[in-house]
Design a protein around this motif. Structure first.
Motif, short mmCIF file in Angstrom:
data_model
loop_
_atom_site.label_atom_id
_atom_site.label_comp_id
_atom_site.label_asym_id
_atom_site.label_seq_id
_atom_site.Cartn_x
_atom_site.Cartn_y
_atom_site.Cartn_z
N LEU A 60 0.83 -1.21 0.00
CA LEU A 60 0.00 0.00 0.00
C LEU A 60 0.86 1.26 0.00
CD1 LEU A 60 -2.83 -1.03 2.50
CD2 LEU A 60 -3.06 -0.67 0.03
N LYS A 61 1.94 1.25 0.73
CA LYS A 61 2.86 2.40 0.73
C LYS A 61 3.39 2.66 -0.68
CE LYS A 61 4.45 1.52 5.48
NZ LYS A 61 5.61 1.10 6.31
N LYS A 62 3.80 1.58 -1.33
CA LYS A 62 4.33 1.69 -2.69
C LYS A 62 3.25 2.20 -3.65
CE LYS A 62 5.93 -1.22 -6.49
NZ LYS A 62 6.14 -2.61 -6.94
N TYR A 63 2.02 1.62 -3.55
CA TYR A 63 0.93 2.04 -4.42
C TYR A 63 0.62 3.52 -4.25
CZ TYR A 63 -0.39 -2.83 -5.54
OH TYR A 63 -0.42 -4.12 -6.00
N ALA A 64 0.58 3.97 -3.01
CA ALA A 64 0.23 5.36 -2.73
C ALA A 64 1.19 6.33 -3.43
CB ALA A 64 0.23 5.60 -1.23
N MET A 65 2.47 6.09 -3.28
CA MET A 65 3.45 6.99 -3.87
C MET A 65 3.42 6.94 -5.40
SD MET A 65 4.79 8.59 -1.36
CE MET A 65 3.10 8.52 -0.75
N GLU A 66 3.24 5.74 -5.94
CA GLU A 66 3.24 5.61 -7.39
C GLU A 66 2.01 6.28 -8.00
OE1 GLU A 66 3.92 2.15 -10.78
OE2 GLU A 66 4.32 1.73 -8.66
N MET A 67 0.85 6.11 -7.39
CA MET A 67 -0.38 6.72 -7.94
C MET A 67 -0.35 8.23 -7.83
SD MET A 67 -3.56 4.17 -7.14
CE MET A 67 -3.26 4.02 -5.40
N LEU B 129 -3.31 -0.03 10.31
CA LEU B 129 -3.71 1.36 10.07
C LEU B 129 -2.74 2.37 10.69
CD1 LEU B 129 -5.90 3.15 8.74
CD2 LEU B 129 -7.06 3.17 10.96
N PRO B 130 -2.33 2.24 11.95
CA PRO B 130 -1.39 3.24 12.50
C PRO B 130 -0.11 3.37 11.68
CG PRO B 130 -2.33 1.91 14.26
CD PRO B 130 -2.74 1.26 12.97
N GLU B 131 0.46 2.23 11.28
CA GLU B 131 1.70 2.26 10.49
C GLU B 131 1.47 2.94 9.14
OE1 GLU B 131 4.83 -0.81 8.29
OE2 GLU B 131 3.49 -1.56 9.87
N LEU B 132 0.36 2.61 8.48
CA LEU B 132 0.07 3.20 7.17
C LEU B 132 -0.16 4.70 7.27
CD1 LEU B 132 -0.51 2.91 4.14
CD2 LEU B 132 -2.90 2.36 4.75
N ILE B 133 -0.89 5.12 8.30
CA ILE B 133 -1.19 6.54 8.45
C ILE B 133 0.08 7.32 8.80
CG2 ILE B 133 -2.36 8.21 9.93
CD1 ILE B 133 -4.78 6.42 9.91
N ASP B 134 0.93 6.76 9.66
CA ASP B 134 2.19 7.45 9.98
C ASP B 134 3.02 7.67 8.71
OD1 ASP B 134 1.58 7.59 12.63
OD2 ASP B 134 2.79 5.85 13.24
N GLU C 246 3.76 11.44 6.93
CA GLU C 246 5.13 11.93 6.72
C GLU C 246 5.37 12.25 5.25
OE1 GLU C 246 9.78 10.42 7.23
OE2 GLU C 246 8.13 9.31 8.19
N GLU C 247 4.98 11.33 4.36
CA GLU C 247 5.24 11.52 2.94
C GLU C 247 4.35 12.60 2.33
OE1 GLU C 247 7.67 10.15 1.17
OE2 GLU C 247 8.37 9.18 3.01
N CYS C 248 3.10 12.63 2.74
CA CYS C 248 2.17 13.62 2.15
C CYS C 248 2.47 15.03 2.63
CB CYS C 248 0.73 13.22 2.47
SG CYS C 248 0.19 11.74 1.59
N ASP C 249 2.98 15.13 3.85
CA ASP C 249 3.35 16.46 4.34
C ASP C 249 4.48 17.05 3.50
OD1 ASP C 249 3.18 18.59 6.40
OD2 ASP C 249 5.22 17.92 6.88
N LYS C 250 5.44 16.21 3.10
CA LYS C 250 6.54 16.67 2.25
C LYS C 250 6.02 17.19 0.91
CE LYS C 250 9.67 13.00 3.85
NZ LYS C 250 10.35 11.76 3.37
N ARG C 251 4.97 16.52 0.40
CA ARG C 251 4.47 16.83 -0.94
C ARG C 251 3.25 17.74 -0.92
NH1 ARG C 251 6.69 11.95 -0.47
NH2 ARG C 251 7.79 10.97 -2.22
N HIS C 252 2.86 18.19 0.27
CA HIS C 252 1.67 19.06 0.44
C HIS C 252 0.42 18.36 -0.11
CE1 HIS C 252 4.44 22.19 1.62
NE2 HIS C 252 5.12 22.01 0.48
N ILE C 253 0.29 17.07 0.22
CA ILE C 253 -0.85 16.26 -0.19
C ILE C 253 -1.80 16.13 0.99
CG2 ILE C 253 -1.60 13.99 -1.02
CD1 ILE C 253 0.02 15.48 -3.09
N ASN C 254 -3.10 16.33 0.73
CA ASN C 254 -4.11 16.12 1.77
C ASN C 254 -4.44 14.64 1.90
OD1 ASN C 254 -4.42 18.91 2.27
ND2 ASN C 254 -5.82 19.08 0.53
N VAL D 55 -4.20 15.80 10.09
CA VAL D 55 -4.30 15.83 8.63
C VAL D 55 -5.33 16.84 8.12
CG1 VAL D 55 -3.63 13.41 8.48
CG2 VAL D 55 -6.05 13.99 8.48
N GLN D 56 -6.22 17.32 9.00
CA GLN D 56 -7.20 18.29 8.55
C GLN D 56 -6.66 19.71 8.69
OE1 GLN D 56 -11.00 17.72 10.39
NE2 GLN D 56 -11.41 15.81 9.33
#
Length: 624
Positions: free
Chosen positions: A294-301, A323-328, A332-340, A359-360
């Protein structure tokens, strides 16, 4: 831009949102017709903005196009403005990618997500110049195949389809297309292809089955008409979610659509067992995707789409084990990219609120609770598994965290519902408002008060749920319940903080008729369509009087399908399907509902629903 467009510039200038029809979106697939064997057109029978938001279409579109011998294109229901022009100018319905007529394809696959789109299916067939009735199609017509949740009672629309694919689409499309190619090589016709297709797992071909009826209108028998055709059809299921196909390059529209974001499906299925919820039964057992995948899919999409938001998709995201691991990781990654990040289907607890606060935006959006019933007694009847204490604790945590707007979703008309249960909707809304005033000091209150938005829909009994035997309320009863709810809210101490919305009653009653109907309803659908009805899911185009006229003209009583309790020994129109949960399990849950007895969720104690036969990792062996 396509070199050839089915619509002229003059027509495009006359219609609303021409970008719905021109194709060429980011990640749309175009292939050379000389290098493919099979053309497949995937249809969502509603307006483009809704269809483009459907994850299932994106998965099947990507999967079919990953095969060198298949080109899958898309089509959606033309909006009413273009529909009128196409009829007047005799323009056939066309696919977006090639702009070629849909009638020239090998397959037309239609996803059927809700009953109120049934007339749009007829609109699509009609505009494509494909005969509405399957029995009238020749070898030059596409094979019309239906999939999606409404195929778990396909009978009201059975006359319009050649095949229904029962279950999840990733497993049997390759064998079906290979069979089609083989039949074409052998120069056998449509009828023989359908006969062979009916023997593939998960394929229901209505023309090879017949129904007889008792004098009272109930079903006397339902059986195959030829030897070798299966009497029971078992749903298809993806057992390994991690290795199943997922679209790394989903199509990105030019215009804003309903779900304008990357969608990350983290799991399928639900452990909760709400007795009114069809999805919770149909998609059993629970199957998770590996968190590293899922981590890989998220970044690629995100890289392949340019979307600025990512959403987790699941019936109950809080139940995903990682879920906690995925959200963490995402934070981290979305904050770098300014992704909601959008996190639907979370239980409102301390962990979820902590995540959402991060995240909100600073101006926090509303939180959503779905108690579904106003009293604890009725929540036990429907097996909601949510207590008033948990709801109020979650509300207090939210208010302490700075949220000032709460959405509450309820259903009116559940089996055994009383006036006290209805009044409980108002009382619970009032208690949540009071929790705000008790929790938040006066000096910290924004605009002085909290906003509680209480919404009620109307209960619709659905196939393959414990409530499939339950009577549905009449329109008049639904309206009376809504008025009682509104009156009860107006009597609450904090009524100025509560806003009340409710759904249209006549649409819900019709949905109930179509959800549990039989093949005789096809004549009603043809009648209303020929009277000009489509886009019935849109209130401005829904004409209840035409539907009632159609039932009368066809000699059918809608009350027969909706307002009577069905005995357990009655043959139901969908009994020939195996959705994974056993009939005896549903009967036990129906009796528990009448006894106001809850059932633990799957992780607490297995209830022997039958999903063990489908490789459930939680379940023990089935009881029956």
């Amino acid at each position: 831009m396509n070199e050839k467009l089915a619509l002229s510039d003059d027509i495009l200038m006359k219609i609303e949102k021409p970008a719905r029809y021109i194709g060429n979106e980011v990640n749309a697939v175009v292939k050379d017709l000389n290098n493919i064997d099979v053309r497949f057109c995937m249809c969502f029978p509603d307006v483009y903005e809704i269809g483009m938001s459907h994850l299932g279409i994106q998965i099947l579109y990507g999967m079919l196009n990953s095969w060198d011998d298949v080109w899958c294109e898309r089509v959606y229901s033309p909006w009413v403005d273009l529909d009128a022009i196409m009829r007047k100018e005799n323009i056939p319905l066309f696919a977006l990618e090639s702009q070629d007529p849909v009638k020239d394809f090998d397959f037309l696959g239609i996803t059927i997500q809700y009953e109120m789109c049934y007339t749009n299916i007829l609109q699509v067939l009609d505009l494509a110049k494909i005969p509405l009735l399957a029995k009238e199609r020749g070898d030059d017509c596409p094979i019309v195949i239906g999939g999606g949740p409404c195929t778990y009672n396909p009978e009201p629309i059975a006359d319009f389809f050649d095949i229904f694919y029962i279950g999840e689409g990733e497993t049997q499309y390759r064998p079906l297309i290979d069979l089609y190619k083989k039949c074409r090589e052998e120069k056998v016709g449509r009828e023989e292809f359908l006969r062979r297709a009916a023997k593939l797992p998960g394929m229901y071909v209505p023309r090879f089955y017949e129904t007889t009826y008792h004098e009272d209108g109930t079903i006397a028998s339902f059986r195959p008409t030829e030897e070798g055709i299966p009497a029971t059809i078992r749903k298809e299921l993806v057992t390994d979610m991690t290795d199943s196909f997922y679209p790394m390059k989903p199509v990105v529209p030019y215009i804003k659509v309903t779900q304008d974001r990357v969608v990350l499906e983290i799991q399928r299925g639900c452990i909760r067992g709400c007795r009114f919820c069809q999805a919770g039964q149909l998609y059993r057992p629970v199957r998770e995707r590996d968190v590293e995948v899922l981590k890989k899919y998220a970044m690629e999409m995100l890289k392949n789409t340019g979307h600025e938001e990512i959403s987790l998709s699941s019936l109950s995201s809080s139940d995903y084990s990682k879920l906690p691991e995925l959200i963490d990781f995402l934070m981290e990654e979305c904050d770098k990219r300014h992704i909601n990040i959008s996190l639907p289907s979370l239980r409102i607890d301390a962990f979820s609120l902590d995540v959402m606060s991060k995240v909100q935006d600073v101006k926090k959006s509303s939180l959503t609770f779905a108690p579904e019933a106003g009293s604890q007694r009725l929540r036990d009847v429907i097996n909601k598994g949510l207590t008033e204490e948990v709801i109020l604790q979650g509300s207090a945590l939210a208010f302490e965290g700075g949220w000032t707007r709460v959405k509450l979703y309820f259903m009116l008309g559940h089996p055994t519902e009383t006036e006290e249960d209805i009044r409980g909707i108002a009382e619970l809304s009032n208690k949540i408002a009071a929790t705000f005033f008790d929790t938040v000091p006066k000096e910290k209150r924004v605009n002085g008060r909290v906003q509680i938005v209480t919404s009620t829909s109307f209960f619709v009994p659905k196939p393959f749920t414990p409530f499939q035997w339950a009577p549905q309320c009449t329109k008049e009863e639904f309206v009376e319940k809504a008025y009682l709810t509104r009156k009860a809210i107006s009597e609450q101490l904090n009524q100025k903080s509560i806003k009340y919305n409710w759904h249209e009653a006549d649409v819900s009653v019709l949905e109930g008729v179509l959800a549990r109907g039989d093949r005789r309803l096809s004549q009603v659908l043809l009648y209303v369509y020929h009277k000009g009805c489509f886009y019935d899911a849109w209130s401005e185009y829904f004409h209840n009087d035409v539907w009632m006229e159609a039932f009368a003209a066809c000699g059918l009583d809608p009350d027969f399908y909706s307002h009577r309790e069905r005995p357990l020994d009655e043959i139901l129109p969908w009994d020939f399907l195996n959705c994974g949960v056993s009939r005896s399990f549903l009967e036990r849950e129906w009796q528990k509902a009448k006894n106001e007895t809850i059932s633990p969720n799957c992780k607490q104690a297995c209830q022997g629903c039958g999903a063990a036969r489908f490789g459930c990792g939680i379940c023990v062996e089935p009881r029956d």
